[in-house]
Scaffold this motif. Structure first.
Motif, PDB file in Angstrom:
ATOM      1  N   ASP A 111     -36.213  -2.271 -65.421  1.00 31.96           N
ATOM      2  CA  ASP A 111     -36.778  -1.677 -66.597  1.00 31.96           C
ATOM      3  C   ASP A 111     -35.955  -2.024 -67.833  1.00 31.96           C
ATOM      4  O   ASP A 111     -36.136  -2.678 -68.948  1.00 31.96           O
ATOM      5  N   GLY A 112     -34.486  -2.023 -67.672  1.00 33.90           N
ATOM      6  CA  GLY A 112     -33.524  -2.522 -68.726  1.00 33.90           C
ATOM      7  C   GLY A 112     -33.604  -3.812 -68.910  1.00 33.90           C
ATOM      8  O   GLY A 112     -32.861  -4.340 -69.970  1.00 33.90           O
ATOM      9  N   LEU A 113     -33.889  -4.626 -67.912  1.00 31.82           N
ATOM     10  CA  LEU A 113     -34.096  -6.196 -68.331  1.00 31.82           C
ATOM     11  C   LEU A 113     -35.198  -6.578 -68.551  1.00 31.82           C
ATOM     12  O   LEU A 113     -35.377  -7.667 -69.743  1.00 31.82           O
ATOM     13  N   THR A 114     -36.473  -6.141 -68.326  1.00 34.82           N
ATOM     14  CA  THR A 114     -37.868  -6.468 -68.457  1.00 34.82           C
ATOM     15  C   THR A 114     -38.119  -6.335 -70.212  1.00 34.82           C
ATOM     16  O   THR A 114     -38.350  -7.315 -70.607  1.00 34.82           O
ATOM     17  N   VAL A 115     -37.929  -4.882 -70.607  1.00 34.70           N
ATOM     18  CA  VAL A 115     -38.230  -4.872 -71.885  1.00 34.70           C
ATOM     19  C   VAL A 115     -37.524  -5.623 -72.959  1.00 34.70           C
ATOM     20  O   VAL A 115     -38.102  -6.053 -73.843  1.00 34.70           O
ATOM     21  N   PRO A 116     -36.223  -5.532 -72.708  1.00 35.74           N
ATOM     22  CA  PRO A 116     -35.321  -6.436 -73.806  1.00 35.74           C
ATOM     23  C   PRO A 116     -35.607  -7.910 -73.706  1.00 35.74           C
ATOM     24  O   PRO A 116     -36.078  -8.481 -74.834  1.00 35.74           O
ATOM     25  N   PHE A 117     -36.102  -8.444 -72.744  1.00 35.81           N
ATOM     26  CA  PHE A 117     -36.637  -9.743 -72.496  1.00 35.81           C
ATOM     27  C   PHE A 117     -38.094 -10.083 -73.310  1.00 35.81           C
ATOM     28  O   PHE A 117     -37.996 -11.164 -74.082  1.00 35.81           O
ATOM     29  N   ALA A 118     -38.840  -9.063 -72.988  1.00 37.08           N
ATOM     30  CA  ALA A 118     -39.923  -9.201 -73.599  1.00 37.08           C
ATOM     31  C   ALA A 118     -39.957  -9.126 -75.153  1.00 37.08           C
ATOM     32  O   ALA A 118     -40.614  -9.615 -75.729  1.00 37.08           O
ATOM     33  N   LEU A 119     -39.079  -8.137 -75.550  1.00 39.63           N
ATOM     34  CA  LEU A 119     -39.071  -7.978 -76.887  1.00 39.63           C
ATOM     35  C   LEU A 119     -38.388  -9.203 -77.618  1.00 39.63           C
ATOM     36  O   LEU A 119     -38.797  -9.742 -78.567  1.00 39.63           O
ATOM     37  N   ALA A 120     -37.425  -9.880 -76.841  1.00 37.87           N
ATOM     38  CA  ALA A 120     -36.782 -10.990 -77.597  1.00 37.87           C
ATOM     39  C   ALA A 120     -37.968 -12.177 -77.563  1.00 37.87           C
ATOM     40  O   ALA A 120     -37.852 -12.917 -78.423  1.00 37.87           O
ATOM     41  N   ALA A 121     -38.717 -12.321 -76.523  1.00 34.05           N
ATOM     42  CA  ALA A 121     -39.653 -13.274 -76.352  1.00 34.05           C
ATOM     43  C   ALA A 121     -40.701 -13.082 -77.645  1.00 34.05           C
ATOM     44  O   ALA A 121     -40.947 -14.056 -78.076  1.00 34.05           O
ATOM     45  N   GLY A 122     -41.141 -11.905 -77.669  1.00 33.90           N
ATOM     46  CA  GLY A 122     -42.033 -11.541 -78.782  1.00 33.90           C
ATOM     47  C   GLY A 122     -41.607 -11.964 -80.260  1.00 33.90           C
ATOM     48  O   GLY A 122     -42.278 -12.462 -80.906  1.00 33.90           O
ATOM     49  N   LEU A 123     -40.193 -11.658 -80.483  1.00 31.35           N
ATOM     50  CA  LEU A 123     -39.774 -11.910 -81.750  1.00 31.35           C
ATOM     51  C   LEU A 123     -39.381 -13.284 -81.958  1.00 31.35           C
ATOM     52  O   LEU A 123     -39.451 -13.793 -83.074  1.00 31.35           O
ATOM     53  N   SER A 124     -39.013 -14.047 -80.962  1.00 34.25           N
ATOM     54  CA  SER A 124     -38.774 -15.285 -81.108  1.00 34.25           C
ATOM     55  C   SER A 124     -40.008 -16.071 -81.356  1.00 34.25           C
ATOM     56  O   SER A 124     -39.957 -17.365 -81.980  1.00 34.25           O
ATOM     57  N   GLY A 125     -41.069 -15.656 -81.135  1.00 36.53           N
ATOM     58  CA  GLY A 125     -42.434 -16.291 -81.273  1.00 36.53           C
ATOM     59  C   GLY A 125     -43.017 -16.167 -82.920  1.00 36.53           C
ATOM     60  O   GLY A 125     -43.798 -16.575 -83.407  1.00 36.53           O
ATOM     61  N   THR A 126     -42.189 -15.123 -83.569  1.00 35.36           N
ATOM     62  CA  THR A 126     -42.434 -14.913 -84.924  1.00 35.36           C
ATOM     63  C   THR A 126     -41.539 -15.632 -85.858  1.00 35.36           C
ATOM     64  O   THR A 126     -41.744 -15.419 -87.058  1.00 35.36           O
ATOM     65  N   ASN A 127     -40.823 -16.369 -85.392  1.00 33.63           N
ATOM     66  CA  ASN A 127     -39.933 -17.312 -86.324  1.00 33.63           C
ATOM     67  C   ASN A 127     -38.773 -16.475 -86.878  1.00 33.63           C
ATOM     68  O   ASN A 127     -38.555 -16.589 -88.201  1.00 33.63           O
ATOM     69  N   ALA A 128     -38.509 -15.164 -86.350  1.00 38.61           N
ATOM     70  CA  ALA A 128     -37.390 -14.340 -86.801  1.00 38.61           C
ATOM     71  C   ALA A 128     -36.125 -15.049 -86.553  1.00 38.61           C
ATOM     72  O   ALA A 128     -35.940 -16.014 -85.903  1.00 38.61           O
ATOM     73  N   THR A 129     -35.276 -14.600 -87.486  1.00 37.10           N
ATOM     74  CA  THR A 129     -33.822 -15.394 -87.385  1.00 37.10           C
ATOM     75  C   THR A 129     -33.032 -14.678 -85.901  1.00 37.10           C
ATOM     76  O   THR A 129     -33.365 -13.873 -85.451  1.00 37.10           O
TER      77      THR A 129
END
Length: 144
Positions: free
Chosen positions: A36-54
């Motif tokens: 759980d501790g690895l899945t959610v942060p990676f999913a969040l990072a992947a989702g945010l990186s798709g929004t062109n966030a810094t």
């Protein structure tokens, strides 16, 4: 002869040490926590990186999620352990009351448990009678 046999049995038991794995719950909690501790942060990072966030925003959000997840998992683990302990305490009290209020029924329950292992009534009757003479041992047996 009986004393010698008992001494021999005790000697054999002293030579043999059982080595069972006893950290099953800890390993379970670690596996669940890591997955759980690895899945959610990676999913969040992947989702945010798709929004062109810094990168700073992606990193900050990832760290914030790890902290929030750790708090959540810790609190969940604490509440689960507390609930399990409370349930066990209630069961101990219930068994204590039943041993006092309905000893014949509890004795029959012990016999039923032993019969499941193929032990005949004439074989388990002395065990049941011995447990009835020692309420703490009887309670321990019923809880196990």
């Amino acid at each position: 002869m009986a004393v010698t046999l008992e001494a021999e049995k005790q000697g054999l038991l002293n030579l043999h040490t059982e080595k069972h794995f006893t950290a099953g719950k800890v390993v379970r909690d670690i596996i669940i926590g890591v997955s759980d501790g690895l899945t959610v942060p990676f999913a969040l990072a992947a989702g945010l990186s798709g929004t062109n966030a810094t990168s700073a925003i992606v990193l900050t959000a990832g760290i914030a999620e790890v902290v929030a997840g750790a708090i959540s998992m810790g609190l969940g683990g604490y509440l689960a352990a507390k609930s399990e302990a409370d349930h066990y305490d209630r069961e101990v009290k219930r068994e204590q009351e039943e041993i006092i209020a309905v000893p014949e029924t509890e004795a029959a329950e012990v016999g039923e448990i032993l019969a499941e292992y193929g032990i005949e009534a004439h074989e388990y009757a002395p065990v049941v009678n011995a447990l009835r003479k020692n309420p703490q041992a009887w309670l321990d047996f019923m809880m196990k």
